[in-house]
Scaffold this motif. Structure first.
Motif, PDB file in Angstrom:
ATOM      1  N   UNK A   1      43.031  65.182 -34.919  1.00  0.00           N
ATOM      2  CA  UNK A   1      41.794  64.405 -34.960  1.00  0.00           C
ATOM      3  C   UNK A   1      41.406  63.815 -33.609  1.00  0.00           C
ATOM      4  N   UNK A   2      42.338  63.673 -32.708  1.00  0.00           N
ATOM      5  CA  UNK A   2      41.974  63.186 -31.367  1.00  0.00           C
ATOM      6  C   UNK A   2      42.873  63.842 -30.326  1.00  0.00           C
ATOM      7  N   UNK A   3      42.275  64.070 -29.136  1.00  0.00           N
ATOM      8  CA  UNK A   3      42.987  64.801 -28.088  1.00  0.00           C
ATOM      9  C   UNK A   3      43.926  63.878 -27.325  1.00  0.00           C
ATOM     10  N   UNK A   4      45.197  64.195 -27.418  1.00  0.00           N
ATOM     11  CA  UNK A   4      46.234  63.456 -26.727  1.00  0.00           C
ATOM     12  C   UNK A   4      47.260  64.474 -26.254  1.00  0.00           C
ATOM     13  N   UNK A   5      47.648  64.420 -24.992  1.00  0.00           N
ATOM     14  CA  UNK A   5      48.576  65.430 -24.473  1.00  0.00           C
ATOM     15  C   UNK A   5      50.020  64.931 -24.457  1.00  0.00           C
ATOM     16  N   UNK A   6      50.208  63.618 -24.389  1.00  0.00           N
ATOM     17  CA  UNK A   6      51.564  63.103 -24.451  1.00  0.00           C
ATOM     18  C   UNK A   6      52.002  62.965 -25.913  1.00  0.00           C
ATOM     19  N   UNK A   7      53.237  62.578 -26.112  1.00  0.00           N
ATOM     20  CA  UNK A   7      53.752  62.377 -27.459  1.00  0.00           C
ATOM     21  C   UNK A   7      53.153  61.091 -28.050  1.00  0.00           C
ATOM     22  N   UNK A   8      53.109  60.977 -29.375  1.00  0.00           N
ATOM     23  CA  UNK A   8      52.283  59.933 -29.989  1.00  0.00           C
ATOM     24  C   UNK A   8      52.996  58.648 -30.397  1.00  0.00           C
ATOM     25  N   UNK A   9      54.262  58.438 -29.992  1.00  0.00           N
ATOM     26  CA  UNK A   9      54.980  57.275 -30.511  1.00  0.00           C
ATOM     27  C   UNK A   9      54.337  55.952 -30.102  1.00  0.00           C
ATOM     28  N   UNK A  10      53.932  55.819 -28.829  1.00  0.00           N
ATOM     29  CA  UNK A  10      53.315  54.563 -28.397  1.00  0.00           C
ATOM     30  C   UNK A  10      52.027  54.274 -29.167  1.00  0.00           C
ATOM     31  N   UNK A  11      51.097  55.246 -29.316  1.00  0.00           N
ATOM     32  CA  UNK A  11      49.911  54.981 -30.140  1.00  0.00           C
ATOM     33  C   UNK A  11      50.253  54.634 -31.589  1.00  0.00           C
ATOM     34  N   UNK A  12      51.294  55.268 -32.135  1.00  0.00           N
ATOM     35  CA  UNK A  12      51.677  54.979 -33.521  1.00  0.00           C
ATOM     36  C   UNK A  12      52.172  53.537 -33.648  1.00  0.00           C
ATOM     37  N   UNK A  13      53.019  53.100 -32.698  1.00  0.00           N
ATOM     38  CA  UNK A  13      53.521  51.719 -32.725  1.00  0.00           C
ATOM     39  C   UNK A  13      52.373  50.726 -32.560  1.00  0.00           C
ATOM     40  N   UNK A  14      51.557  50.957 -31.521  1.00  0.00           N
ATOM     41  CA  UNK A  14      50.452  50.027 -31.235  1.00  0.00           C
ATOM     42  C   UNK A  14      49.394  50.077 -32.333  1.00  0.00           C
ATOM     43  N   UNK A  15      49.116  51.282 -32.840  1.00  0.00           N
ATOM     44  CA  UNK A  15      48.120  51.427 -33.906  1.00  0.00           C
ATOM     45  C   UNK A  15      48.542  50.706 -35.172  1.00  0.00           C
ATOM     46  N   UNK A  16      49.829  50.756 -35.479  1.00  0.00           N
ATOM     47  CA  UNK A  16      50.345  50.041 -36.654  1.00  0.00           C
ATOM     48  C   UNK A  16      50.174  48.537 -36.490  1.00  0.00           C
ATOM     49  N   UNK A  17      50.442  48.036 -35.277  1.00  0.00           N
ATOM     50  CA  UNK A  17      50.267  46.594 -35.015  1.00  0.00           C
ATOM     51  C   UNK A  17      48.794  46.214 -35.083  1.00  0.00           C
ATOM     52  N   UNK A  18      47.917  47.062 -34.546  1.00  0.00           N
ATOM     53  CA  UNK A  18      46.471  46.799 -34.651  1.00  0.00           C
ATOM     54  C   UNK A  18      46.031  46.744 -36.111  1.00  0.00           C
ATOM     55  N   UNK A  19      46.587  47.624 -36.914  1.00  0.00           N
ATOM     56  CA  UNK A  19      46.258  47.681 -38.345  1.00  0.00           C
ATOM     57  C   UNK A  19      46.686  46.404 -39.053  1.00  0.00           C
ATOM     58  N   UNK A  20      47.831  45.863 -38.645  1.00  0.00           N
ATOM     59  CA  UNK A  20      48.384  44.673 -39.304  1.00  0.00           C
ATOM     60  C   UNK A  20      47.809  43.373 -38.752  1.00  0.00           C
ATOM     61  N   UNK A  21      47.180  43.432 -37.551  1.00  0.00           N
ATOM     62  CA  UNK A  21      46.635  42.215 -36.937  1.00  0.00           C
ATOM     63  C   UNK A  21      45.123  42.330 -36.777  1.00  0.00           C
ATOM     64  N   UNK A  22      44.682  42.567 -35.553  1.00  0.00           N
ATOM     65  CA  UNK A  22      43.254  42.705 -35.267  1.00  0.00           C
ATOM     66  C   UNK A  22      43.052  43.923 -34.381  1.00  0.00           C
ATOM     67  N   UNK A  23      42.053  44.719 -34.681  1.00  0.00           N
ATOM     68  CA  UNK A  23      41.786  45.935 -33.912  1.00  0.00           C
ATOM     69  C   UNK A  23      40.948  45.590 -32.683  1.00  0.00           C
ATOM     70  N   UNK A  24      41.590  44.909 -31.747  1.00  0.00           N
ATOM     71  CA  UNK A  24      40.929  44.462 -30.523  1.00  0.00           C
ATOM     72  C   UNK A  24      41.806  44.806 -29.323  1.00  0.00           C
ATOM     73  N   UNK A  25      41.164  45.078 -28.205  1.00  0.00           N
ATOM     74  CA  UNK A  25      41.884  45.412 -26.979  1.00  0.00           C
ATOM     75  C   UNK A  25      42.806  44.275 -26.545  1.00  0.00           C
ATOM     76  N   UNK A  26      42.414  43.033 -26.825  1.00  0.00           N
ATOM     77  CA  UNK A  26      43.218  41.888 -26.415  1.00  0.00           C
ATOM     78  C   UNK A  26      44.608  41.937 -27.037  1.00  0.00           C
ATOM     79  N   UNK A  27      44.724  42.519 -28.239  1.00  0.00           N
ATOM     80  CA  UNK A  27      46.031  42.655 -28.892  1.00  0.00           C
ATOM     81  C   UNK A  27      46.915  43.598 -28.082  1.00  0.00           C
TER      82      UNK A  27
END
Length: 488
Positions: free
Chosen positions: A38-64
């Motif tokens: 669904x989105x173009x990413x060339x590196x492995x996805x663990x960092x987005x998965x960790x950060x995305x999960x935290x965004x989901x549980x808190x606030x979907x803002x860059x400041x997070x």
């Protein structure tokens, strides 16, 4: 450390594209999108998965993401201090190195997979050094080898290219110490134990790809598309001083010190604890330094050279202890280091406190753009282009921004356009620029924005696609720094 790092990251202007791309990946995960498919990413996805999960549980803002970056960078500096503490380096010299690293990397601090990998490497160094200082044999296998293998294997899930080399060095480097059958057997046991640990995260990732049916997309973007990445920055730019005199001097010193460590710890038979420590620092200095290729800019160099900076400090401390025998001189060095450490720490704390107070007192005035709340930014340009996109959408037309800065305008609109919102060579699939041209040839009711000739484009911009647009589509106007094109 936390206060100083926070003052470097939280109040930053909205202008770091790496930060925006990483936030966009995490935002997509939080929105339920799958990497590669669904989105173009060339590196492995663990960092987005960790950060995305935290965004989901808190606030979907860059400041997070910035707050997460503060924790990440603070952890890196803290573990660095603990490594030097285990190496029995004078605490004030440790403080000076931490402050030096902070000042060198101040402008580069952000949430990024290279920093996440660096933290893993530093934790691994700490565990290896701790084993040595506890009196354990360097060729003695134990359960820590297995768990360290899992940790290092996890680094592959942040980035697949350089971290594969890091894992290989981690698994095999102790083989350099074996000189007889008994030692080779011990080294082999370590290799097997570490390999099993490394394989666990890799196997779990393979299961993740299979369950989500994204093997094809993964291979397309993370493996085959690498051959389309033709850009590089020569290491000579570092030596020539293009990034400052300090970086230039370090770019010469770091490879030299790696060679010196090899001579001290590999060419000579290891006997002392200091030699064992140097051998460990040598192995991970080589492993980490791989990140400098192929983009040898200041940030990749500083991250890659990080373990070597620790090694340089350790070697200097050894020289002070063993070569300089004048007790008064050594005492003077310690007093001087203490004075510099206290004074520098005091100045940085006061400065950081002032910066954060100013930020807190004015953050209510910052942009109210969606996902960019509490971030200093010039929102007029973003809003104008965003309104243009929405107006064209209402007319039934899709709008794509074929530029590295696309995410700045698409994120506040809650839009994501695969390939186009991170439009860079090597990030657009195995077919590269020709594949994107084929997609655009079949596009209907579509408007594209490309950077006007009077503005600087990103150095990884797909120029063939740009030329295709200019030669085959019709320019119908200009908005801000972009030319507007439609099909003939």
């Amino acid at each position: 450390m936390f206060l100083a790092v926070a003052s470097a990251i939280i109040p930053k202007e909205l202008n770091n594209l790496d930060e925006l791309w990483n936030y966009n990946f995490a935002r997509n995960i939080a929105d339920g999108l799958l990497p590669y498919k669904d989105f173009n990413i060339v590196q492995m996805p663990l960092l987005p998965i960790i950060c995305g999960t935290i965004l989901k549980l808190t606030f979907n803002e860059l400041i997070v993401m910035r707050i997460l970056a503060v924790f990440l960078i603070t952890a890196i500096l803290y573990v660095t201090y603990k490594i030097m503490e285990k190496l029995k380096i004078n605490q004030y010299i440790c403080n000076i190195l931490i402050i030096g690293i902070y000042l060198l990397m101040y402008e580069h601090f952000c949430i990024d997979y290279n920093f996440a990998i660096l933290l893993i490497i530093l934790i691994t160094i700490y565990c290896e050094i701790k084993k040595i200082t506890n009196g354990k044999e360097i060729l003695e296998v134990n359960k820590n080898d297995f768990f360290l293998g899992i940790l290092v294997g996890t680094s592959i899930l942040f980035k697949q290219t350089t971290e594969l080399f890091v894992s290989i060095i981690f698994i095999f480097y102790k083989l350099l110490l074996a000189s007889n059958k008994k030692e080779y057997i011990k080294a082999f046991k370590i290799i097997v134990t570490r390999l099993l640990g490394v394989l666990i995260p890799v196997i779990l990732f393979a299961i993740y790809l299979s369950v989500n049916n994204i093997w094809y997309d993964f291979l397309d973007y993370a493996v085959y598309s690498i051959k389309t990445f033709s850009n590089k920055i020569s290491y000579l730019n570092l030596i020539k001083g293009n990034y400052g005199i300090v970086i230039a001097l370090l770019s010469i010193l770091v490879p030299f010190v790696i060679i010196v460590m090899y001579i001290i710890s590999v060419c000579k038979k290891i006997q002392t604890e200091e030699q064992k420590n140097i051998f460990t620092l040598f192995a991970y200095s080589v492993a980490s330094f791989i990140v400098v290729y192929p983009i040898s800019d200041s940030i990749h160099f500083l991250i890659g050279a990080f373990p070597t900076l620790i090694a340089i400090t350790y070697l200097v401390w050894i020289i002070i202890k063993h070569i300089i025998h004048n007790a008064k001189f050594i005492y003077g060095i310690k007093c001087f280091a203490k004075s510099i450490a206290y004074m520098s720490t005091f100045i940085i704390i006061i400065y950081s406190f002032i910066v954060l107070i100013q930020y807190i007192s004015t953050c209510g005035q910052y942009t109210k753009l969606n996902h960019f709340k509490y971030i200093p930014a010039s929102s007029e340009n973003i809003q104008k282009i965003g309104n243009f996109i929405l107006e064209q959408n209402q007319k039934g037309k899709e709008v794509y921004i074929l530029d590295a800065t696309a995410s700045i305008y698409m994120i506040p609109l809650d839009k994501y356009n695969k390939d186009y919102d991170m439009f860079l060579k090597g990030n657009i699939g195995a077919k590269g620029e020709q594949g994107q041209i084929e997609k655009l040839e079949n596009a209907k009711n579509t408007i594209v924005l490309i950077m006007n000739e009077n503005y600087r484009r990103n150095w990884q911009n797909p120029e063939q696609v740009r030329e295709y647009i200019i030669n085959n589509w019709t320019k119908v106007g200009q908005i801000e720094n972009f030319d507007v094109y439609e099909k003939h």
